[in-house]
Design a protein around this motif. Structure first.
Motif, short mmCIF file in Angstrom:
data_model
loop_
_atom_site.label_atom_id
_atom_site.label_comp_id
_atom_site.label_asym_id
_atom_site.label_seq_id
_atom_site.Cartn_x
_atom_site.Cartn_y
_atom_site.Cartn_z
N LEU A 74 0.75 -1.15 0.14
CA LEU A 74 0.02 -0.14 0.05
C LEU A 74 0.75 1.11 -0.05
CD1 LEU A 74 -2.17 -1.49 2.83
CD2 LEU A 74 -3.15 -0.96 0.47
N ASN A 75 0.40 2.35 -0.90
CA ASN A 75 1.06 3.71 -0.61
C ASN A 75 0.48 4.59 0.40
OD1 ASN A 75 -1.24 5.06 -1.84
ND2 ASN A 75 -0.40 4.37 -3.80
N ARG A 76 0.80 5.53 0.55
CA ARG A 76 0.54 6.40 1.88
C ARG A 76 -0.97 6.91 1.60
NH1 ARG A 76 3.91 8.45 5.51
NH2 ARG A 76 2.96 9.82 7.19
N GLU A 77 -1.22 7.34 0.13
CA GLU A 77 -2.64 7.72 0.17
C GLU A 77 -3.62 6.79 0.24
OE1 GLU A 77 0.12 8.06 -1.98
OE2 GLU A 77 0.46 10.16 -0.92
N GLN A 78 -3.51 5.44 0.22
CA GLN A 78 -4.41 4.29 0.44
C GLN A 78 -4.53 3.81 1.71
OE1 GLN A 78 -2.12 1.61 -1.88
NE2 GLN A 78 -3.64 2.00 -4.07
N ILE A 79 -4.02 4.39 2.61
CA ILE A 79 -4.28 4.07 4.10
C ILE A 79 -5.59 4.52 4.64
CG2 ILE A 79 -3.22 4.15 6.41
CD1 ILE A 79 -1.56 2.35 4.39
N ILE A 80 -6.16 5.62 4.41
CA ILE A 80 -7.15 6.19 5.17
C ILE A 80 -8.43 5.32 4.28
CG2 ILE A 80 -8.87 8.03 5.61
CD1 ILE A 80 -5.91 7.93 7.45
N PRO A 81 -8.48 5.29 3.19
CA PRO A 81 -9.37 4.58 2.38
C PRO A 81 -9.34 3.12 2.85
CG PRO A 81 -8.46 5.93 0.56
CD PRO A 81 -7.68 6.20 1.99
N LEU A 82 -8.53 2.62 3.00
CA LEU A 82 -8.36 1.36 3.46
C LEU A 82 -8.73 0.96 4.80
CD1 LEU A 82 -6.83 -1.77 2.68
CD2 LEU A 82 -5.47 -1.06 4.69
N LEU A 83 -8.56 2.24 5.76
CA LEU A 83 -9.18 1.83 7.09
C LEU A 83 -10.81 2.05 7.15
CD1 LEU A 83 -6.44 3.77 9.09
CD2 LEU A 83 -6.94 1.33 9.03
N VAL A 84 -11.36 2.83 6.41
CA VAL A 84 -12.56 3.20 6.10
C VAL A 84 -13.32 2.03 5.48
CG1 VAL A 84 -14.34 4.73 4.73
CG2 VAL A 84 -12.46 5.64 6.04
N GLY A 85 -12.66 1.31 4.60
CA GLY A 85 -13.11 0.00 3.92
C GLY A 85 -13.15 -0.99 5.12
N ILE A 86 -12.08 -1.12 5.69
CA ILE A 86 -12.33 -2.41 6.78
C ILE A 86 -13.11 -2.28 7.92
CG2 ILE A 86 -10.53 -3.61 8.58
CD1 ILE A 86 -8.52 -2.88 6.84
N GLU A 143 -9.85 -10.83 2.06
CA GLU A 143 -9.36 -9.83 1.06
C GLU A 143 -10.36 -9.86 -0.21
OE1 GLU A 143 -4.41 -10.67 1.18
OE2 GLU A 143 -5.65 -11.19 -0.52
N LYS A 144 -11.16 -10.86 -0.39
CA LYS A 144 -12.38 -10.86 -1.21
C LYS A 144 -13.43 -10.09 -0.80
CE LYS A 144 -15.56 -13.79 -3.62
NZ LYS A 144 -15.90 -15.26 -3.93
N GLU A 145 -13.95 -10.02 0.45
CA GLU A 145 -14.79 -9.27 0.97
C GLU A 145 -14.62 -7.79 1.03
OE1 GLU A 145 -17.85 -10.41 1.62
OE2 GLU A 145 -17.39 -12.56 1.21
N LEU A 146 -12.98 -7.65 1.51
CA LEU A 146 -12.84 -6.10 1.72
C LEU A 146 -13.03 -5.41 0.48
CD1 LEU A 146 -11.64 -3.98 3.25
CD2 LEU A 146 -9.61 -4.86 2.91
N SER A 147 -12.60 -6.11 -0.74
CA SER A 147 -12.58 -5.70 -2.08
C SER A 147 -14.01 -4.95 -2.32
CB SER A 147 -12.06 -6.39 -3.11
OG SER A 147 -13.08 -7.32 -3.36
N ARG A 148 -15.10 -5.30 -1.83
CA ARG A 148 -16.35 -5.02 -1.97
C ARG A 148 -16.45 -3.43 -1.32
NH1 ARG A 148 -19.04 -9.74 -3.72
NH2 ARG A 148 -18.06 -11.57 -2.38
N HIS A 149 -15.61 -3.25 -0.45
CA HIS A 149 -15.60 -1.65 0.26
C HIS A 149 -14.65 -1.01 -0.03
CE1 HIS A 149 -18.73 -3.38 3.16
NE2 HIS A 149 -17.94 -4.59 3.10
N LEU A 150 -13.74 -1.21 -1.02
CA LEU A 150 -12.62 -0.38 -1.61
C LEU A 150 -13.09 0.10 -3.09
CD1 LEU A 150 -9.59 -2.54 -0.58
CD2 LEU A 150 -10.74 -0.73 0.84
N ASP A 151 -12.72 1.46 -3.30
CA ASP A 151 -12.89 1.85 -4.51
C ASP A 151 -11.28 2.05 -5.16
OD1 ASP A 151 -11.50 3.91 -3.21
OD2 ASP A 151 -12.92 5.43 -3.22
N PHE A 152 -10.66 1.12 -4.64
CA PHE A 152 -9.13 0.99 -5.44
C PHE A 152 -8.87 -0.48 -5.27
CE2 PHE A 152 -8.03 1.68 -1.09
CZ PHE A 152 -6.96 0.89 -0.91
N LEU A 153 -7.71 -0.89 -6.02
CA LEU A 153 -7.36 -2.21 -6.15
C LEU A 153 -6.03 -2.33 -5.56
CD1 LEU A 153 -7.91 -5.19 -7.09
CD2 LEU A 153 -6.65 -4.67 -8.98
N PRO A 154 -5.79 -2.76 -4.39
CA PRO A 154 -4.46 -2.75 -3.68
C PRO A 154 -3.44 -3.81 -4.58
CG PRO A 154 -6.16 -3.33 -2.06
CD PRO A 154 -6.84 -3.37 -3.27
N GLU A 155 -2.27 -3.30 -4.73
CA GLU A 155 -1.24 -4.06 -5.27
C GLU A 155 -1.02 -5.36 -4.50
OE1 GLU A 155 3.68 -3.86 -6.20
OE2 GLU A 155 2.46 -1.76 -5.88
#
Length: 547
Positions: free
Chosen positions: A239-251, A285-297
């Protein structure tokens, strides 16, 4: 037709769903003005928690009731305080909390003995200095922890204060996330030792370096302690820095939407998706992808070496990235502060440093920005106040929960007893060759984090030979954090409070005398064998005549 009785969990879920406690502060403070007994039952037993308030136990723990006072826990993101804020905490402690102010393992401070009528003034004063108790308790995102050296460390990766603040804004007070199945604990930790224990948080964010040289972040999920301890599962993300907050919101969104976790409160933490519902890393990871608007590397993380728990706190002087500046980690005993000590620490910070104070997950504190030429003076002052900087002493390496003095869930008293235990061990072993951590918890909920300690003590009540019920502890041995992770193991021996000091001194002596300099306490326990250790301690009990 008779309606079935509403279960405790169903009642709790109904009360949460009917009103957002974060929108009720004016009502709560109006009830407070009218006195302790004025709160409606649903506010008193449920909604007050969202503002860091619990009714205070009467000192009898699970067998008692409540005193007409509150415990109030502040929410201090990353444990950061200015000297002004710290001084205010001291004044509030002196005026309203009978001199109590305890640092918690989540870098908060909590007061006891708070009268209901004092709450309006307390909340006004906290707000005047930019502090709050919102989200310190309740089924929400709890205080987000971070290394106390964040932004000070010479390692540029340990600079996550902006992410802690942004994550707090995104999750705390946001009506979308006020009603989670249970508490939700996040840490963002950038230090080499990962001092905030990401492996036992619901979400742990730590810096990593990709094989191609890029700097980024890794995430692990589903950690927790209590009766079903579970180490967090590392996701295969870079993950890059800009993805951390969207990731936390997604989880947080994924957690919020798991109705299967709302059936039993004792099985409602995120970890139970792994423990009881068949989830693994791929499913998460599969379930989390439904709550993210980006695709983690996609990336398989390489575990980096992390020191063992014995060196995980930041005691003593630490060189800062700013030339000529130092931070000083000050060992305390179980996070206990007094108004006088708070004023002294604030004064040191104002006169000799940068007015920047940090709380640590080990219930200690840190002063930042001490000038080079002030180090000796600061150390001398602390020594005068009874605060040596050697973090190897048992007094500075003993962690405990609140205990039954104030907590209605606890079975035993912890704070005063743990201090006496540590003092006796320090008398017997003033310069331990290999420092050990002792964690004490008053009940199986494990707020004292005993399951990760080398020596863990979990409160129980049992009958002695005379048939009288007494306070005691189940002994756990061999916990370890760092690159090697082990929960400690129940030793199969139950000891009274009076037996603990001689038994643990025997155990510490065995470790000091029979282990080589590099052997961890976990490996010592494995080598000696739990059965051997148990029998030796039983012999000690029999010889003392206290069995």
């Amino acid at each position: 037709m008779t309606q079935p009785e509403e279960s405790k969990t169903a009642k709790h879920e109904r009360i949460k769903g009917e009103k957002n406690p974060w929108e009720m502060l004016p009502e709560i403070l109006e009830y407070a003005r009218q006195g302790f007994g004025s709160f409606p039952e649903e506010e008193f037993n449920v909604r007050l928690r969202w503002w860091g308030l619990y009714p205070q136990g009467d000192g009898a723990g699970t067998k008692g009731g409540t005193d007409p006072f509150f415990m109030l826990r502040l929410r201090l993101p990353g444990g950061k305080l200015s000297a002004r804020q710290f001084r205010l905490i001291g004044r509030l402690s002196a005026k309203y909390a009978r001199g109590t102010a305890d640092i918690t393992v989540r870098q908060n401070i909590q007061f006891h003995w708070i009268p209901a009528e004092a709450l309006p003034d307390i909340f006004d004063q906290l707000a005047s200095e930019g502090m709050t108790s919102m989200g310190a308790c309740g089924d929400d995102t709890r205080n987000i922890t971070s290394c106390p050296l964040s932004g000070l460390d010479c390692d540029p990766r340990n600079d996550l204060a902006d992410l802690v603040a942004e994550a707090t804004r995104a999750l705390n007070g946001n009506p979308v996330f006020y009603n989670l199945p249970r508490k939700f604990k996040i840490t963002l930790c950038g230090c080499e030792s990962e001092c905030t224990y990401p492996e036992i948080n619901d979400v742990g964010i730590t810096p990593v370096r990709h094989e191609d040289g890029r700097e980024g972040f890794s995430v692990q999920v589903g950690g927790g302690l209590s009766t079903r301890p579970h180490f967090a599962v590392r996701l295969h993300y870079f993950l890059n820095r800009e993805q951390i907050i969207p990731l936390l919101v997604g989880i947080a969104s994924l957690f919020r939407d798991q109705d299967v976790l709302r059936q039993k409160r004792e099985r409602a933490r995120l970890k139970f998706l792994f423990l009881e519902h068949g989830w693994d890393r791929e499913r998460f990871e599969k379930e989390l992808s439904r709550h993210l608007d980006f695709l983690p590397e996609a990336w398989v993380p390489v575990e980096r070496h992390r020191p063992a728990q014995t060196v995980r706190d930041h005691a003593g002087f630490q060189r800062q990235k700013d030339v000529g500046k130092w931070s000083l980690g000050i060992p305390l005993n179980q996070g206990g502060l007094t108004p006088d000590l708070i004023d002294k620490i604030a004064w040191l910070s104002e006169v000799y440093a940068d007015k920047d104070i940090r709380l640590t997950p080990q219930q200690n504190l840190l002063i930042a920005g001490i000038s080079e030429n002030a180090r000796e003076t600061v150390a001398s002052r602390l020594a005068e106040w009874g605060l040596p900087l050697d973090g190897s002493h048992f007094l500075s390496r003993t962690v405990s929960c609140t205990g039954k003095s104030f907590c209605r869930l606890a079975l035993v008293e912890t704070k005063d007893w743990s201090k006496s235990l540590a003092q006796e061990l320090d008398r017997l072993y003033p310069h331990p060759r290999k420092p050990l951590n002792i964690h004490v918890t008053g009940c199986p909920n494990d707020c004292g984090q005993q399951r990760i300690a080398e020596i863990g003590l979990q409160g129980v009540q049992f009958k002695g030979r005379d048939g009288i019920l007494q306070d005691g502890f189940d002994l756990f041995l061999g916990g370890e954090t760092g690159s090697r992770k082990f929960f400690n193991t129940r030793a199969g021996i139950r000891i009274s409070q009076e037996q603990a000091a001689p038994l643990l001194s025997r155990l510490v002596g065995m470790y000091e005398d029979s282990s080589d300099p590099e052997e961890s306490f976990h490996d010592f326990v494995l080598r000696e064998g739990l059965e051997t250790i148990r029998e030796l301690l039983k012999e000690e009990i029999a010889a003392s005549g206290q069995d």
